[in-house]
Structure formats: structure tokens, C-alpha cells
Design a protein around this motif. Structure first.
Motif, mmCIF file in Angstrom:
data_model
loop_
_atom_site.group_PDB
_atom_site.id
_atom_site.type_symbol
_atom_site.label_atom_id
_atom_site.label_comp_id
_atom_site.label_asym_id
_atom_site.label_seq_id
_atom_site.Cartn_x
_atom_site.Cartn_y
_atom_site.Cartn_z
ATOM 1 N N GLU A 106 43.778 63.563 13.951
ATOM 2 C CA GLU A 106 43.643 64.154 15.100
ATOM 3 C C GLU A 106 42.532 63.447 16.005
ATOM 4 O O GLU A 106 41.730 62.825 15.501
ATOM 5 C CB GLU A 106 43.108 65.686 15.064
ATOM 6 C CG GLU A 106 42.903 66.455 16.140
ATOM 7 C CD GLU A 106 42.541 67.828 15.900
ATOM 8 O OE1 GLU A 106 43.521 68.826 15.796
ATOM 9 O OE2 GLU A 106 41.354 68.307 15.656
ATOM 10 N N ILE A 146 43.240 67.374 23.062
ATOM 11 C CA ILE A 146 43.448 67.200 21.736
ATOM 12 C C ILE A 146 44.802 66.772 21.251
ATOM 13 O O ILE A 146 45.709 67.136 22.119
ATOM 14 C CB ILE A 146 43.044 68.806 21.120
ATOM 15 C CG1 ILE A 146 42.013 69.157 21.472
ATOM 16 C CG2 ILE A 146 43.557 68.639 19.595
ATOM 17 C CD1 ILE A 146 41.912 70.841 21.058
ATOM 18 N N GLU A 190 31.622 69.027 22.038
ATOM 19 C CA GLU A 190 32.278 70.328 21.591
ATOM 20 C C GLU A 190 33.726 70.611 22.816
ATOM 21 O O GLU A 190 33.269 70.902 23.888
ATOM 22 C CB GLU A 190 31.629 71.512 21.404
ATOM 23 C CG GLU A 190 32.374 72.752 20.901
ATOM 24 C CD GLU A 190 31.551 73.821 20.900
ATOM 25 O OE1 GLU A 190 30.803 74.007 19.714
ATOM 26 O OE2 GLU A 190 31.559 75.043 21.704
ATOM 27 N N ARG A 224 36.647 72.023 18.643
ATOM 28 C CA ARG A 224 36.485 70.821 17.813
ATOM 29 C C ARG A 224 35.179 70.145 18.246
ATOM 30 O O ARG A 224 34.674 70.305 19.327
ATOM 31 C CB ARG A 224 37.667 69.783 18.203
ATOM 32 C CG ARG A 224 38.684 69.579 17.391
ATOM 33 C CD ARG A 224 39.629 70.942 17.753
ATOM 34 N NE ARG A 224 40.938 70.964 17.107
ATOM 35 C CZ ARG A 224 42.078 71.778 17.328
ATOM 36 N NH1 ARG A 224 41.752 72.760 17.862
ATOM 37 N NH2 ARG A 224 43.165 71.539 16.685
ATOM 38 N N TYR A 259 32.995 65.042 12.255
ATOM 39 C CA TYR A 259 34.308 65.724 13.379
ATOM 40 C C TYR A 259 34.521 67.045 12.583
ATOM 41 O O TYR A 259 34.789 67.210 11.429
ATOM 42 C CB TYR A 259 35.376 64.862 12.976
ATOM 43 C CG TYR A 259 36.463 65.198 13.941
ATOM 44 C CD1 TYR A 259 37.152 66.379 13.903
ATOM 45 C CD2 TYR A 259 36.677 64.139 15.052
ATOM 46 C CE1 TYR A 259 38.309 66.694 14.367
ATOM 47 C CE2 TYR A 259 38.044 64.650 15.936
ATOM 48 C CZ TYR A 259 38.495 65.929 15.503
ATOM 49 O OH TYR A 259 39.724 66.045 16.432
ATOM 50 N N THR A 285 35.839 71.362 12.967
ATOM 51 C CA THR A 285 36.727 72.301 13.571
ATOM 52 C C THR A 285 36.360 73.840 12.969
ATOM 53 O O THR A 285 36.173 73.837 11.708
ATOM 54 C CB THR A 285 38.261 71.894 12.804
ATOM 55 O OG1 THR A 285 38.650 70.634 13.379
ATOM 56 C CG2 THR A 285 39.080 73.129 13.777
ATOM 57 N N ARG A 334 39.513 62.088 13.705
ATOM 58 C CA ARG A 334 39.450 62.373 12.325
ATOM 59 C C ARG A 334 40.640 61.899 11.601
ATOM 60 O O ARG A 334 41.797 62.127 11.969
ATOM 61 C CB ARG A 334 39.510 63.822 11.993
ATOM 62 C CG ARG A 334 39.355 64.302 10.839
ATOM 63 C CD ARG A 334 39.785 66.133 10.528
ATOM 64 N NE ARG A 334 40.967 66.273 11.106
ATOM 65 C CZ ARG A 334 41.614 67.230 11.672
ATOM 66 N NH1 ARG A 334 40.730 68.008 12.332
ATOM 67 N NH2 ARG A 334 42.981 67.492 11.671
#
Length: 206
Positions: free
Chosen positions: A14, A199, A147, A136, A129, A131, A48
């Protein structure tokens, strides 16, 4: 190392990005042909890596942070870029990630080799990283603290997305905003709180 083996790589995971655009980044749909909302692009991004390799080096579980400074339309090049590579990476993994994100490895990120005019270098760093729910977070020490979270839509259960694009990062991009977006890195001092973010699930290879 042969040129052929240099392009034997894959990354799945991601990517998050926060830039200085006041509304959602025009580059996604214009493929870099439309200027950013401020006329220039400044951004940080985090990756990530859920699974990946570069030749025999395992890249799974590693993270990458980057700073991008682009003077105009993204597609016209002359990018200035700096990178932070997960301090947990082995020497081979570090070199592999560096080649992938500089464009030297070809494949999905090969465009970087043509678009990047100035490479500020790469440093090993603690790249975190995280979540939490739909948020994120990226932290590279105190150099990048960010963030982001998806913007709201009519259906609260669905993310607002731009889908089926030809964007190099990935075809489907979730529209987000930055709750925090502070950069103190490579001579740049930025704060993009409240600005555009995105994202993207990535599946890159070479």
C-alpha cells in the motif's frame, strides 16, 4: 549483476501520499499533464511492502518514506527526490529498494529514471507505517510525521475512489485528506495538514 537480473523484482502493498494540493490531486486523472493546484508539487509518501523481492533479497515487511519536490506539471519531470529506507533492511534489500525507487530497476517505477532530475540521496531510518481503522500513519523519526484518512461519502461504508485510471501507482485511488503532514527533511520544511492525500494498493514489478 546483469541488467536482466536487475529487473527481477516485485512489490505488493500500500502507498499513501500527501501533497500541497488544496483539493484532490489533478495528477491522478490527468496523468501529470495538468498542473497541481498550487502550480508546483511538494509531497511526502509512504510505502508499506506486504510482500516483495529484488532478485534474491526479501523485501516483505519493509517500509519506505520519500519526499518529492516538483517545480510544475508532474509529467514534465525535473523532480527532486529524497528517500528513507527501513533500517531493518538487509544490505541487498536496501540496494534493491534504492534501485526500484530511483527507477534504475525499470518496470513499473522505471519512469522515475526519466522524471527525477535531482536525487537528494537515501538514508536508513526507522520508517513506521501504521493502520488504525481507516487512518494511515507514517513516521520517519521526526523528519516525516503524517496521518491521512479517506474523505467521507454518501455511503459511509464505502470509500470515495477514482477507479479504472491509468495512473502509474495503481488503477484505483482512494481520495483522502491529511490530518497531519509535517516534513522536516532534506532541507524542506512543510506542513500539509488538511491538504490532498491518497491511498493506493500497489502491485509493481520489473
Amino acid at each position: 549483476m546483469s541488467a536482466k537480473s536487475d529487473t527481477n523484482w516485485s512489490i505488493k502493498g500500500e502507498l499513501i501520499l500527501n501533497c500541497n494540493c488544496t483539493v484532490f490531486c489533478p495528477c491522478v486523472v490527468s496523468l501529470g499533464k495538468h498542473p497541481p493546484t498550487e502550480g508546483y508539487c511538494q509531497a511526502w509518501l509512504g510505502v508499506r511492502i506486504d510482500s516483495g523481492y529484488f532478485n534474491d533479497a526479501d523485501l516483505s515487511g519493509l517500509n519506505v518514506g520519500m519526499v518529492l519536490d516538483i517545480p510544475g506539471n508532474m509529467g514534465r519531470g525535473n523532480w527532486t527526490v529524497g528517500a528513507y529506507i527501513d533500517e531493518r533492511a538487509s544490505e541487498d534489500a536496501y540496494e534493491g529498494i534504492l534501485k526500484i525507487f530511483s527507477g534504475q530497476a525499470g518496470g513499473t517505477t522505471g519512469l522515475f529514471s526519466m522524471l527525477v532530475g535531482t536525487f537528494l540521496g537515501a538514508e536508513r531510518a526507522p520508517v513506521e507505517y501504521q493502520t488504525e481503522g481507516n487512518k494511515r500513519r507514517l513516521a520517519v523519526g521526526r523528519k516525516i510525521i503524517g496521518e491521512i484518512e479517506p474523505i467521507g461519502g454518501k455511503d459511509e461504508e464505502q470509500e470515495v475512489k477514482v477507479t479504472n485510471t491509468e495512473y502509474w501507482m495503481g488503477a484505483d485511488v482512494t481520495i483522502a485528506k491529511a490530518n497531519r503532514g509535517r516534513v522536516r527533511a532534506f532541507g524542506r520544511v512543510w506542513d500539509f495538514e488538511g491538504r490532498s492525500a491518497e491511498i493506493c494498493q500497489i502491485d509493481w514489478s520489473g
